[in-house]
Design a protein around this motif. Sequence first.
Motif, PDB file in Angstrom:
ATOM      1  N   ALA A 231       0.820  -1.211   0.000  1.00 20.29           N
ATOM      2  CA  ALA A 231       0.000   0.000   0.000  1.00 20.29           C
ATOM      3  C   ALA A 231       0.852   1.259   0.000  1.00 20.29           C
ATOM      4  N   ASP A 232       2.068   1.172   0.565  1.00 16.19           N
ATOM      5  CA  ASP A 232       2.933   2.355   0.608  1.00 16.19           C
ATOM      6  C   ASP A 232       3.809   2.495  -0.633  1.00 16.19           C
ATOM      7  N   GLY A 233       3.594   1.621  -1.628  1.00 16.65           N
ATOM      8  CA  GLY A 233       4.328   1.714  -2.884  1.00 16.65           C
ATOM      9  C   GLY A 233       5.558   0.843  -2.971  1.00 16.65           C
ATOM     10  N   ARG A 234       5.990   0.249  -1.864  1.00 17.08           N
ATOM     11  CA  ARG A 234       7.157  -0.625  -1.907  1.00 17.08           C
ATOM     12  C   ARG A 234       6.877  -1.859  -2.763  1.00 17.08           C
ATOM     13  N   GLN A 269      -4.226  -4.643   4.948  1.00 13.13           N
ATOM     14  CA  GLN A 269      -3.749  -3.779   3.875  1.00 13.13           C
ATOM     15  C   GLN A 269      -4.115  -4.367   2.509  1.00 13.13           C
TER      16      GLN A 269
END
Length: 308
Positions: A231-234, A269
Amino acid sequence: MERLDNGSPLPAHLRGGIVALGNFDGFHLGHQAVVGRAIERARAQGRPAIVATFDPHPKRHFQPAAKHFRLTTLDQRARLFAEAGADAMLVFRFDAALAGLSARSFAEAQLVAILGAGGVVTGGDFTFGKGREGDVATLAALGTDLGYTAEIVAPVTLDGETVSSSRIREYLRAGDPRGAARLLTRPFAIEGPVQHGAKLGRQLGYPTANMDLANYLRPAYGIYAVRGRLADGRVLDGVANCGIRPSIEPPEELLESFFFDFHGDLYGQVIEVSLIDYLRPEAKFDSLDALKVQMDADSVAARAALTR
């Protein structure tokens, strides 16, 4: 990019646009050609570019018992359309009322009254109207009467094969995600919330992010080299089991992904897991020790596959 549906009035600044019209499930090379042409025309004419899709898929409406076949969710399509440069995605809610419209009524009520379409771009196999009475020739003839232009984009071929969602599904069911990715221009990816499980993987040293397969096409059951987008782009490399876990009771259909060198809590998530390479079919093991040995080997094989 704005996201709309045909149950709400279209904002004034989007009326008169060039509309790419189709299901676009998968958004493969052929779909990209249709949408790309609509965007090209819109930019040249100073009009908004709108991608119109259908949900649920008309097949699900007419064949509710059909096996799962979706290649993308609406959220995934929205991101793909935005990346392609569309100004808006409009979702036609496919229900009995929409299915019962004649071809002319669909053009009048949806394309003209709702969208005020200045032009429509479709693939050559597009059909519409009750009983599929309308085809691309019908669409063009109605456009002449109703004041929009119609353009048909020819099928796209790659290495001698026509790009289609059906062919992509065949690749995935056969355990060939790389073949599917060639036609999609990206790996097939499953998106959804991470849910709690029995936590057996954690006991074996392989904590997994468990996801329901929902309405997605079921690819060949087995072990895959994967990449996960958090979700944080990682983006994380990993190995996943897609299937029913025959060594675990009771069997449960899941996508279980173990991400290398990751430590954290992903429960709840929404993540997206791309199937990169198929390593082997599912297998039943006589003991957890034997399963652990195989999981070690699968991790090595996945790391190797992901470096290729």
